[in-house]
Each structure stands twice: as structure tokens, then as C-alpha cells.
Motif scaffolding. Structure first.
Motif, short mmCIF file in Angstrom:
data_model
loop_
_atom_site.label_atom_id
_atom_site.label_comp_id
_atom_site.label_asym_id
_atom_site.label_seq_id
_atom_site.Cartn_x
_atom_site.Cartn_y
_atom_site.Cartn_z
N ILE A 136 28.85 56.21 31.25
CA ILE A 136 29.35 57.58 30.73
C ILE A 136 30.83 57.58 30.72
O ILE A 136 31.60 57.25 31.49
CB ILE A 136 28.89 58.69 31.76
N ASP A 137 31.41 58.10 29.36
CA ASP A 137 32.90 57.81 29.21
C ASP A 137 33.40 59.49 28.97
O ASP A 137 34.58 59.68 28.69
CB ASP A 137 33.39 57.04 28.18
N ARG A 138 32.37 60.56 28.89
CA ARG A 138 32.79 61.74 28.80
C ARG A 138 32.05 62.78 29.74
O ARG A 138 30.92 62.72 29.75
CB ARG A 138 32.51 62.36 27.15
N VAL A 139 32.81 63.61 30.36
CA VAL A 139 32.15 64.65 30.92
C VAL A 139 32.50 66.04 30.74
O VAL A 139 33.57 66.39 30.25
CB VAL A 139 32.44 64.59 32.91
N SER A 140 31.63 66.87 30.29
CA SER A 140 31.78 68.29 29.98
C SER A 140 31.58 69.39 31.27
O SER A 140 30.31 69.36 31.49
CB SER A 140 31.07 68.47 28.79
N MET A 141 32.36 70.15 31.70
CA MET A 141 32.11 70.96 32.61
C MET A 141 32.32 72.26 32.30
O MET A 141 33.35 72.68 31.75
CB MET A 141 32.91 70.72 33.94
N GLY A 142 31.28 73.36 32.39
CA GLY A 142 31.41 74.61 32.01
C GLY A 142 32.08 75.43 33.19
O GLY A 142 31.43 75.66 34.43
N ILE A 143 33.14 75.66 33.17
CA ILE A 143 34.11 76.61 34.02
C ILE A 143 33.81 78.10 33.79
O ILE A 143 33.63 78.89 34.67
CB ILE A 143 35.59 75.94 34.29
N GLN A 144 34.23 78.47 32.55
CA GLN A 144 34.02 79.74 31.93
C GLN A 144 35.25 80.54 32.38
O GLN A 144 35.97 81.27 31.57
CB GLN A 144 32.47 80.58 32.29
N SER A 145 35.49 80.69 33.65
CA SER A 145 36.94 81.30 34.05
C SER A 145 37.26 80.72 35.33
O SER A 145 36.44 80.27 36.06
CB SER A 145 36.54 82.73 34.10
N PHE A 146 38.54 80.71 35.66
CA PHE A 146 39.14 80.39 36.92
C PHE A 146 39.39 81.76 37.72
O PHE A 146 39.69 81.52 38.97
CB PHE A 146 40.46 79.71 36.99
#
Length: 460
Positions: free
Chosen positions: A168-178
Motif C-alpha cells: 500500500i502506497d496511498r492512504v485516504s482518510m475521511g476527516i470531514q472537519s477538524f
């Protein structure tokens, strides 16, 4: 059961531009609400026999999550029973084995684990997923672009190190808002401290590309609070950032809240109340451009330090996709297929139970999907090219369809008249104003046939 409101097809774009800009996200064409049972079922061996199979995308769908976010309409089930998760992994292996046998000689050049939340699985379960891929699919995960979707509360260093070790060379993370208040509004029990810890783990694991997703249009969100979230993300120098407009869709948590309050929700080209999402988008876009990011689509921005895309060539407009798992889609040039689609927990659970009850032999055929007409194959190519930079390559279109795209789809000329696109002999490219209206342009290019099927769909 809810009807899907009909998106506009074959309307003048100038008329549609008078409506709010966020009408529908054209992330695939046709949308899954256009799929129907295939009668008779189609043999995968026959479907793929005449298709190029040396540059395929392998997608595995893990339809499990820690919780169901209020805005989510993906095929996913929150907090499943452990026995169901174990049975699902076994069934995915059955499906992949049957599919690989039907494909015959093949090569995958892209890989993704999506969901749901793949990192809902524990470390040993994730290892099992990588093992079954390596056993049954013709793919070298160390040599192709490979990504995984995560959520902050499911991230830990052990899982990420395993992912990195397996390619795996890409991680996508849904934060949506801090902002903790804004994520609570999204019916998402997430704390900023957990987000920061997850980002630190991604960086420590040494994964080359980190993508962070943010949402604009949250109730109570202001220009200042949205830009504060962008600045918080930029402090971590993500290689990619996606800015998503909030859509409130039927049967989601937010959709149910709106329905109780008497609001009309839906997937539709329709007038809405006062909408500040375009102003938020423009503010966010300018902040990212000023930070040196380049805009790839309405949603996607890439950092100058992002690694160059490498690995074998893959073209989403013409190369096939093989989806494994309940909820995953597969694409040949003429037929798209999948399992059924649902959003409500009861519907998702029923579809998942049906998937778990199948025998391995049944996975050698497709029984739910849509056969694309020649017109829709052309529209799909145009939509998938036009809504992402550099744009619609006219020579590439001619190679595929032996015609000029402006002759096949004369409505495209409206884009030039309205200042939404520019063209030369080789390329049709959306302007900055055109990218901002991508969620109107995509539905506008939908065929009348597909629009009718979507309108008649009953969502469970």
C-alpha cells in the motif's frame, strides 16, 4: 423505499446553471441506481473473453464500519457481528477465485481496498485479505499503485505497517472537519485528538501518499471555520486533499433527520434553499492554490511534493475494473455489474446475507447490472475525461469511437458558449468556472435512458 428523483438529461445547460451548483456527484457512469437484474445471468468468462485483460483495476470492498456517518450513502454496515465478518472474508476469497478463473490470463495494474472502512478489520484479518489477493489474482502489489481507505478511529501503527509491507502506497482518510462541533453535526462521533493521532501513525508508517477528505456545507459551518480546517490539514502537508460538498441523500442519517423535519431530500436536479456551498468551495480552492496545490478536479487537489504517479499505465475510461465483495462494481466496456445496492441498515443486511449464502460457482456469472448502449459508452468516456484535468482528449476519443466528440455530443458546444470550457484541436478542458459546476455538468450529460432508469429506482 424511496424513489430517486430524476436528474436532468438533454436540458439546456444555461437553464440548469440557474439552479444551485450541487446537483449530483458523477463519480461513476451510469450510477448504480440504473442497474437492474440481468436475465439471464451473464457468464463472466464470456463477458471478459474479448476484453483487454492486461491492465485491469482490482477493487475489494469491505462493507463494515465502526459507525454510520450521517451523510454516508455507501454500501456499508456498522458494527457487524464478528462471525459475519469472518464469513465475509471467506466468501470474498471464493468470489476472487471464481472470478480469476473466469478471467483466464490477466494482469492487474491498480489495486484499492475501499468500503465501508477496510481498517475496521483487525491486523490478522487485513493480512488474510492481502494473502487471498496474492493467492488468486495476477498482481504484484509491490509494483503497482495500491490504496486503502481508513477512518481515524480504526487507524493504528501495526495495521499501517502491515499495509506498507504488503504494498500500500496511498492512504485516504475521511476527516470531514477538524471542528468537533461540525463533525457532531454530521452525526460522526469523532474527536480531533484521534484525527491527529491517526495522521501521525500514517506518517510514521512511511506510506508515500496521504489524502485527507474535508466536507463543506455543514450546518453551522462558516467560511472561517472551513478555512481553519483546511489550514489544520495543511499543517500536516498531505500529498492530496479532497474537498467534498455535503449532500443530504435519502435514507442516510441526515436524510432521515431532514425527512422528519419535512424537508425534501433526494438525488435530483432541483432548486434548493439558500446555499453557501459554492462560496465555501471558492474560498477553499483559493486557499489550496495559494499553498501551491494544483487542482485536478472539482474535488481533488495535489501538493507539489506529491510523488509522481508510477507503475503500469491504466486508463479509467477504457480499461476494465474487477470488483470483489458485496457492493463492489465491475466494468467491462459494454456491461457493468455488481451486487444490489442499498443504504438503509435493513436493506444492506439483507443484501449482505444474500451474498454470504451464495455458492462459489455462482460467482462465475453476473446477475445484476446494466448493458451500456453505444451512446452511453460515449457519454461515459466524455464525462470521466471532462470532469478531471487535463480534460477530454479529442484524439483519444476518435481512437475509441471513430468520430469527433463534438459531433457525437453536440451539446458540449454549450460549454464554450457559457465560458465553462475551452478547446483546441487536441483537448477540451473545463475552465475554473467549469470545474466549479462539475456537479451540474455531469448530470447534464446523462442520457435520457439512464435518467429514466434512475428515476424509476426504488432505494431501500
Amino acid at each position: 423505499m424511496n424513489a430517486i428523483a430524476q436528474p436532468a438529461a438533454l436540458h439546456r445547460l444555461a437553464d440548469l446553471l440557474r439552479l444551485p451548483p450541487y446537483q449530483a456527484y458523477s463519480y461513476s457512469y451510469p450510477h448504480k441506481t440504473a442497474y437492474r437484474p440481468l436475465q439471464p445471468a451473464q457468464s463472466l468468462a464470456q463477458l471478459w473473453a474479448d476484453e483487454p485483460r492486461d491492465a485491469l483495476f482490482l477493487y475489494l470492498h469491505i462493507p463494515f464500519c465502526s459507525y454510520r456517518c450521517g451523510f454516508c450513502n455507501l454500501f456499508a454496515l456498522a458494527r457487524p457481528e464478528p462471525a459475519k465478518v469472518a464469513a465475509y472474508l471467506q466468501q470474498m476469497e471464493h468470489q476472487l477465485r471464481a472470478t480469476a478463473a473466469a478471467l483466464g490470463e490477466h494482469r492487474f495494474v491498480r489495486f484499492a481496498l475501499g468500503g465501508g472502512t477496510p481498517t475496521y478489520l483487525d491486523t490478522e484479518q487485513l493480512r488474510r485479505v492481502f494473502d487471498l489477493v496474492e493467492r488468486h489474482a495476477a498482481i504484484d502489489l509491490q509494483a503497482v499503485p495500491a490504496g486503502i481507505e481508513v477512518s481515524p478511529e480504526t487507524v493504528d501503527l501495526e495495521k499501517l505497517r502491515l499495509c506498507r509491507e504488503r504494498g500500500i502506497d496511498r492512504v485516504s482518510m475521511g476527516i470531514q472537519s477538524f471542528s468537533d462541533a461540525e463533525v457532531r453535526t454530521l452525526v460522526r462521533p469523532q474527536q480531533r485528538a484521534v484525527v491527529e493521532q491517526a495522521i501521525a501513525a500514517i506518517r510514521e508508517a512511511g506510506i508515500a501518499t496521504m489524502n485527507l477528505d474535508l466536507i463543506y456545507g455543514i450546518a453551522g459551518q462558516t467560511r472561517e471555520s472551513f478555512l481553519a480546517s483546511i489550514d489544520s490539514a495543511l499543517a500536516h502537508s498531505p500529498e492530496e486533499l479532497y474537498l467534498y460538498p455535503l449532500y443530504v441523500r435519502p435514507l442516510t442519517g441526515l436524510g432521515r433527520i431532514e425527512a422528519k423535519n419535512g424537508a425534501r431530500g433526494g438525488f435530483a436536479l432541483q432548486a434548493e434553499p439558500v446555499d453557501d456551498r459554492l462560496a465555501l468551495y471558492e474560498a477553499g480552492r483559493e486557499r489550496l492554490l495559494a499553498a501551491g496545490y494544483s487542482q485536478v478536479s472539482m474535488r481533488m487537489f495535489r501538493a507539489p511534493h506529491a510523488p509522481e504517479l508510477s507503475g503500469p499505465v491504466y486508463c479509467c475510461q477504457s480499461d476494465g475494473m474487477v470488483g470483489i465483495g458485496c457492493g463492489a462494481r465491475s466494468y467491462t466496456s459494454a456491461l457493468h455489474y455488481s451486487s444490489e445496492y442499498g443504504v438503509a441498515r435493513r436493506s444492506v443486511a439483507e443484501i449482505l446475507d444474500h451474498y454470504l449464502a451464495r455458492d462459489e460457482a455462482s460467482f462465475a456469472s453476473a446477475d445484476y447490472g446494466i448493458r451500456l448502449s453505444a451512446d452511453d459508452r460515449r457519454r461515459r468516456h466524455a464525462i470521466q475525461s471532462l470532469l478531471i484535468r487535463p480534460g477530454l482528449d479529442r484524439a483519444d476519443y476518435r481512437r475509441h469511437f471513430s468520430a469527433d466528440c463534438l459531433d457525437d455530443l453536440p451539446q458540449l458546444r454549450e460549454l464554450f458558449e457559457l465560458g465553462l470550457a475551452v478547446a483546441d484541436d487536441n483537448l477540451i478542458e473545463l475552465t475554473q468556472a467549469g470545474l466549479a459546476r462539475a456537479d451540474t455538468i455531469g448530470p447534464w450529460l446523462t442520457s435520457a435512458q439512464i435518467a429514466e432508469r434512475m428515476h424509476d429506482y426504488r432505494l431501500g
